[in-house]
Design a protein around this motif. Sequence first.
Motif, short mmCIF file in Angstrom:
data_model
loop_
_atom_site.label_atom_id
_atom_site.label_comp_id
_atom_site.label_asym_id
_atom_site.label_seq_id
_atom_site.Cartn_x
_atom_site.Cartn_y
_atom_site.Cartn_z
N VAL A 152 0.88 -1.17 0.00
CA VAL A 152 0.00 0.00 0.00
C VAL A 152 0.92 1.22 0.00
O VAL A 152 1.70 1.41 0.93
CB VAL A 152 -0.94 0.04 1.22
N PHE A 153 0.82 2.00 -1.06
CA PHE A 153 1.72 3.11 -1.29
C PHE A 153 0.90 4.40 -1.33
O PHE A 153 0.07 4.59 -2.21
CB PHE A 153 2.44 2.89 -2.64
N VAL A 154 1.12 5.26 -0.35
CA VAL A 154 0.39 6.53 -0.29
C VAL A 154 1.20 7.61 -1.00
O VAL A 154 2.41 7.72 -0.78
CB VAL A 154 0.17 6.93 1.19
N THR A 155 0.54 8.39 -1.83
CA THR A 155 1.24 9.49 -2.50
C THR A 155 0.28 10.61 -2.87
O THR A 155 -0.90 10.38 -3.09
CB THR A 155 1.99 8.99 -3.76
N HIS A 156 0.81 11.83 -2.92
CA HIS A 156 0.03 12.97 -3.43
C HIS A 156 0.05 12.96 -4.94
O HIS A 156 -0.72 13.66 -5.59
CB HIS A 156 0.72 14.29 -3.03
N ASP A 157 1.01 12.25 -5.50
CA ASP A 157 1.37 12.41 -6.90
C ASP A 157 0.69 11.31 -7.72
O ASP A 157 1.08 10.15 -7.66
CB ASP A 157 2.90 12.30 -6.96
N LEU A 158 -0.30 11.72 -8.48
CA LEU A 158 -1.07 10.74 -9.26
C LEU A 158 -0.19 10.04 -10.29
O LEU A 158 -0.34 8.84 -10.54
CB LEU A 158 -2.25 11.45 -9.94
N GLU A 159 0.75 10.78 -10.86
CA GLU A 159 1.65 10.17 -11.84
C GLU A 159 2.43 9.03 -11.20
O GLU A 159 2.55 7.93 -11.76
CB GLU A 159 2.60 11.26 -12.35
N GLU A 160 2.94 9.28 -10.02
CA GLU A 160 3.69 8.25 -9.29
C GLU A 160 2.80 7.03 -9.00
O GLU A 160 3.21 5.88 -9.18
CB GLU A 160 4.22 8.83 -7.98
N ALA A 161 1.57 7.31 -8.58
CA ALA A 161 0.63 6.22 -8.28
C ALA A 161 0.44 5.33 -9.50
O ALA A 161 0.47 4.10 -9.41
CB ALA A 161 -0.70 6.81 -7.82
N LEU A 162 0.25 5.95 -10.65
CA LEU A 162 -0.05 5.18 -11.86
C LEU A 162 1.17 4.43 -12.39
O LEU A 162 1.05 3.33 -12.93
CB LEU A 162 -0.60 6.12 -12.94
N VAL A 163 2.34 5.04 -12.23
CA VAL A 163 3.58 4.38 -12.67
C VAL A 163 3.79 3.08 -11.89
O VAL A 163 4.22 2.07 -12.44
CB VAL A 163 4.79 5.33 -12.47
N LEU A 164 3.45 3.10 -10.60
CA LEU A 164 3.82 1.99 -9.73
C LEU A 164 2.75 0.91 -9.61
O LEU A 164 3.07 -0.28 -9.54
CB LEU A 164 4.13 2.53 -8.32
N ALA A 165 1.48 1.33 -9.55
CA ALA A 165 0.47 0.43 -8.96
C ALA A 165 -0.28 -0.44 -9.96
O ALA A 165 -0.34 -0.16 -11.16
CB ALA A 165 -0.53 1.26 -8.17
N ASP A 166 -0.87 -1.52 -9.41
CA ASP A 166 -1.85 -2.32 -10.15
C ASP A 166 -3.23 -1.67 -10.06
O ASP A 166 -4.03 -1.76 -10.96
CB ASP A 166 -1.97 -3.72 -9.55
N ARG A 167 -3.49 -1.08 -8.89
CA ARG A 167 -4.77 -0.42 -8.65
C ARG A 167 -4.52 0.91 -7.97
O ARG A 167 -3.63 1.00 -7.10
CB ARG A 167 -5.62 -1.27 -7.70
N VAL A 168 -5.30 1.92 -8.32
CA VAL A 168 -5.22 3.21 -7.65
C VAL A 168 -6.55 3.48 -6.97
O VAL A 168 -7.61 3.37 -7.58
CB VAL A 168 -4.88 4.35 -8.64
N VAL A 169 -6.46 3.79 -5.68
CA VAL A 169 -7.64 4.06 -4.87
C VAL A 169 -7.69 5.56 -4.61
O VAL A 169 -6.72 6.14 -4.13
CB VAL A 169 -7.53 3.29 -3.54
N VAL A 170 -8.83 6.18 -4.94
CA VAL A 170 -8.99 7.62 -4.69
C VAL A 170 -9.80 7.79 -3.41
O VAL A 170 -10.88 7.20 -3.27
CB VAL A 170 -9.73 8.31 -5.86
N MET A 171 -9.26 8.59 -2.48
CA MET A 171 -10.00 8.87 -1.24
C MET A 171 -10.67 10.24 -1.33
O MET A 171 -10.19 11.14 -2.01
CB MET A 171 -9.06 8.82 -0.04
N THR A 172 -11.77 10.37 -0.62
CA THR A 172 -12.50 11.63 -0.62
C THR A 172 -11.81 12.63 0.29
O THR A 172 -10.95 12.26 1.10
CB THR A 172 -13.92 11.44 -0.07
N ALA A 173 -12.22 13.89 0.19
CA ALA A 173 -11.81 14.89 1.17
C ALA A 173 -12.21 14.37 2.55
O ALA A 173 -13.17 13.63 2.68
CB ALA A 173 -12.49 16.21 0.86
N GLY A 174 -11.45 14.76 3.60
CA GLY A 174 -11.66 14.21 4.93
C GLY A 174 -13.05 14.48 5.47
O GLY A 174 -13.62 15.50 5.16
#
Length: 263
Positions: free
Chosen positions: A187-209
Amino acid sequence: MIELYAATKRFRSSGGVHTAIRDVHLSVGSGEFVAVVGPTGCGKSTTLSLISGLEPASDGRVLVHGRPVEGIPDGVGYMFQNDAVLPWRSVLDNVAAGPRYRGTSKREARDRARDWITRVGLAGFEGYYPHQLSGGMRKRVALAQTLVNEPSVLLMDEPFSALDVQTRGLMQDELLRLWSGSGAAVVFVTHDLEEALVLADRVVVMTAGPATIKSTFTVPLDRPRNAEEVRLTPEFLDIYREVWDSLREEVQITRERGTGNAA
Ligand SMILES: Nc1ncnc2c1ncn2[C@@H]1O[C@H](COP(=O)(O)OP(=O)(O)OP(=O)(O)O)[C@@H](O)[C@H]1O
Ligand SMILES: [Mg+2]
């Protein structure tokens, strides 16, 4: 490997009770790489704290290896945004510290540490101290420090965000290379969507708190991936647009709340 069912976390604060995450459902299998993105302050790090056992859930269930998390589960590796490299220890002793703590003999711990130092590309720097290394090299030490324990669950909280763009790309490639075939659930947390997509099999988007899971996207990019090249492909741009559409609204909500602390 990791299962969250309706996981909710509330913190007591001066003004009452603050809900950090609510009703989070997430499951990550062995060998699967999941990236979590969401606006600042929404509850991403809190989600990792529940999985790692650093914080208990207020409601819902959190399981690692099929068992409810109580305290820090075996086999969990955690790489924080600010690395845990100790300045007064050499590279070798920093990396050997984990196995030593787990009761491995000094000799074997050092052998394993040497092996991982080589794998992260730092052979020859075993005797250096952290202040003698560049920021990117310190991240390599932190990576070796985490991976030497051969975690089956790897939690990473914006580990590369302090690095310049080129070093970041290199570290992303290193991580993919070292993780592939390890079978670890990430589970890799990042602000950077590009980084998320480069690395992951799945990207999970969380809502505002308080964060809950808004949407989940499967990343349709073949492996092995090259961090620099994959982001230039049309498939990458398509999935980027799709996920950004979902993420943008949450970032907007957080911005409109102002103050930057997203409370
Ligand atoms: N130990 C704590 N006690 C009280 N409140 C906390 C605690 N940890 C986190 N919070 C609050 O929970 C919310 C979510 O915090 P969290 O650190 O999970 O966000 P985040 O998504 O990781 O943010 P960032 O992207 O800025 O790292 C914040 O409002 C934060 O102030
Ligand atoms: Mg955080």
